[in-house]
Every structure is written in C-alpha cells, then in structure tokens.
Motif scaffolding. Structure first.
Motif, short mmCIF file in Angstrom:
data_model
loop_
_atom_site.label_atom_id
_atom_site.label_comp_id
_atom_site.label_asym_id
_atom_site.label_seq_id
_atom_site.Cartn_x
_atom_site.Cartn_y
_atom_site.Cartn_z
N GLU A 152 0.85 -1.19 0.00
CA GLU A 152 0.00 0.00 0.00
C GLU A 152 0.88 1.24 0.00
O GLU A 152 1.63 1.47 0.95
N LEU A 153 0.80 2.01 -1.06
CA LEU A 153 1.65 3.19 -1.20
C LEU A 153 0.89 4.42 -0.69
O LEU A 153 -0.14 4.80 -1.24
N LYS A 154 1.41 5.02 0.37
CA LYS A 154 0.80 6.22 0.92
C LYS A 154 1.73 7.40 0.62
O LYS A 154 2.76 7.57 1.25
N ALA A 169 3.20 8.31 -8.62
CA ALA A 169 3.65 6.91 -8.53
C ALA A 169 3.24 6.16 -9.77
O ALA A 169 2.07 6.14 -10.16
N ARG A 170 4.21 5.52 -10.43
CA ARG A 170 3.96 4.72 -11.63
C ARG A 170 4.22 3.25 -11.30
O ARG A 170 5.36 2.86 -11.01
N TYR A 211 8.09 9.85 -8.11
CA TYR A 211 8.82 11.09 -8.35
C TYR A 211 7.96 12.27 -7.91
O TYR A 211 6.73 12.15 -7.78
N PRO A 212 8.59 13.43 -7.65
CA PRO A 212 7.87 14.51 -6.97
C PRO A 212 6.71 15.13 -7.75
O PRO A 212 5.70 15.49 -7.16
N SER A 213 6.83 15.28 -9.06
CA SER A 213 5.80 16.02 -9.79
C SER A 213 5.75 15.57 -11.24
O SER A 213 6.77 15.25 -11.84
N ARG A 214 4.53 15.54 -11.77
CA ARG A 214 4.36 15.24 -13.19
C ARG A 214 4.55 16.51 -14.04
O ARG A 214 4.88 16.44 -15.21
#
Length: 313
Positions: A148-150, A155-156, A271-274
């Motif tokens: 579970e990614l919080k 996130a890809r 990564y921080p931002s798209r």
C-alpha cells in the motif's frame, strides 16, 4: 555577488534549517554559504536570520523575503526545465533511491544500459531500505516496493513483486514441512525488521486471510542476509521472488504453502511532480517500464516445472 545564487543559498538554509546541511546539498562549504547570506543581508540592508548556537530563526523581513525567493526560484527552475524539456535531451545528474537487494540484483544492470543509451546523464544510485524523503533529500526518483503506497507524490506501477514462504531442503529434512500457515508457529522463522507487520505473516486461505505470529532467533533489515540464512538451512523466510527466484529454480530453496498465497507487493517508480517532468526522469521511467515487464525474469522458476513441497503434487 551572484544574486540568484545567494537567494538559492538563503532558501536552502531556511529549508534545511542550517548552513552545513544547505552547503552539503549545494556542493559548497559552510563558510561560503554563510558568506553569501551575509552579503545578501548587506545588499538588502536588513537581517534575514537570527543565529544561535543551536538554531536559526527567520526575522520578519527574512520570512517575507524567503516567500518571494521561493517563488522566484521555483519560476526560474520551471523555466529552465521547460527549455530542457523542449530540447528533449536527457542530461545532468540523476539521483535515484532504491531498495538494497532489488537494486543490487536487478537495477544496476538496467541503469548501466540506460546510461549507455543516454551518455549525457550522470546517475547517482543510493541503495537503502528506509523510506527516503525525495523532496527533503533531493532525489529525482525512488523505487519503492510495498503493498500500500501512501504518498502525495506521483507513482507509476512497474511490476508485481510476489512473496513466497520458502526454506532449504536441509531445514525441512530436520524439522519437517509445514502443511498449514498455523504450523509455522512451531518453526524457526527469520523476519525482516522493516516490515510494518514484523513477526506477523499473512496468507490467503479458502475462507479469507490467515495471520500467523511467527518467531525465530534471527531478524534483520536486509533481505540478502535472510536469504543467506535460509539457504544455509537456518529457518523459513517470507521473501519476494526477485530475491529468491534463482534459489527456487536451482533447488537451493523450496517453496512452502503454495495453496496459501501471499498478497503480492507492487514495485513503483515515484517522483515529486508530473508537471515539467525533466527528460532525464521521464526517459528513466519509460526505460524501466520497457524493461521491467511480464514475464518477469526472477519468476522463471514458476515456468520451469519446479515442484512445490508439501502439497502432494
């Protein structure tokens, strides 16, 4: 004095709450960082920071100036990234954080191929099983393996990381084969200390999840150490197949409880931002998506006819 450089030093000192940490991040000495902030104060004719032996405090003028600095520097960075993105040429330093075992076994060869494809990129790979703060610690990208990614970051998902309980044949000959998850309570189980449910192993059963409290004499924060102990016949481990897949294929380890699978983990690129994603990050993410795909090489044992233990099959 380079005003933009001095602004960048001042902003980093504020963000990291100290001259030494800011200087280390910027690749300059603490003395140079202190001098640039002092010159900036002299140019403005105001004190920006109060310094004590333990802490730094922003003055009212410093707080107002930092807010404007942060906006100006952000606009400047975005302008440069826009130009770089338009050029489409990956270049510069790319800082990546990744788990130790996965990084050593699977990422290093991929990253060497990536650098061969993009020779203007310099890659710095930091291997650690702790959860790094990308923004605070200055990483461009992190690889994370979790159920579970919080996170508020981008996130890809890249692939599943399957988990199996396994042990060496020598251990099973001495202590017997556990036929149910509950029987693990009577076995030497080697635990991973970074697991949020340390000492609790969860399996899927016909009637739903089965949680078992396990124990053993060895616990460590490194999966390779657990794998080595299991191969040496010292106990049962619950580890991802990217770590033990070759041992399963070669018969050094044997899968247990195949009728009670474990919910798989997921490997993510974070990564921080798209927005204004730099070419070096974008191309690395695309490269990982291209090369980490089903059928996963570390799950070759599942396709090789290796038999499970304790099922009668």
């Amino acid at each position: 004095m380079d005003v933009f450089q001095a602004m960048r030093v001042f902003a980093k000192v504020v963000e990291l709450e100290g001259f030494s940490r800011a200087a280390e991040r910027l690749g300059i000495s603490a003395t140079a960082a202190s001098r640039q902030v002092a010159e900036l104060e002299a140019r403005l004719g105001v004190r920006l920071l109060h310094r004590t032996t333990r802490r730094l405090f922003l003055t009212d003028s410093g707080r107002s100036y930092y807010e404007r600095c942060a906006q100006i520097l952000n606009d400047l960075d975005e302008a440069e990234l826009t130009i770089s993105s338009a050029a489409g040429r990956p270049q510069g330093l790319l800082r990546v954080a990744a788990p130790v075992s996965f990084g050593v076994q699977h990422l290093t060869p991929l990253f060497l191929d990536y650098m061969e494809r993009y020779p203007e990129v310099k890659l710095e790979l930091s291997l650690s099983d702790r959860m790094v703060d990308l923004v605070e610690e200055g990483y461009d990208l992190a690889l994370r393996i979790t159920q579970e990614l919080k996170t508020t970051l981008v996130a890809r998902p890249l692939a599943q990381a399957r988990l199996v309980a396994c042990a060496a044949p020598s251990y099973l000959e001495r202590h017997g084969v556990p036929r149910t998850p509950e029987e693990l309570r009577h076995h030497e189980c080697l635990c991973y200390t970074y697991d949020a449910l340390r000492g609790i192993w969860e399996f899927e059963g016909p009637s739903g999840p089965v949680r078992v409290s396990v124990q053993g004499r060895l616990a460590t924060n490194n999966g390779d150490s657990l794998r080595a102990a299991a191969v040496a016949g010292r106990g049962i481990i619950l580890e991802p197949t990217f770590l033990v897949g070759e041992d399963l294929r070669q018969g050094r380890l044997v899968r247990l409880l195949p009728d009670h699978p474990v919910t798989p983990l997921t490997l993510y690129a974070v990564y921080p931002s798209r927005r204004y994603l730099s070419p070096k990050v974008r191309t690395l993410v695309d490269f990982l998506v291209e090369h980490i795909a089903e059928p996963l090489p570390w799950d070759a044992w599942m396709r090789s006819g290796v038999r499970d233990t304790g099922t009668g099959r």
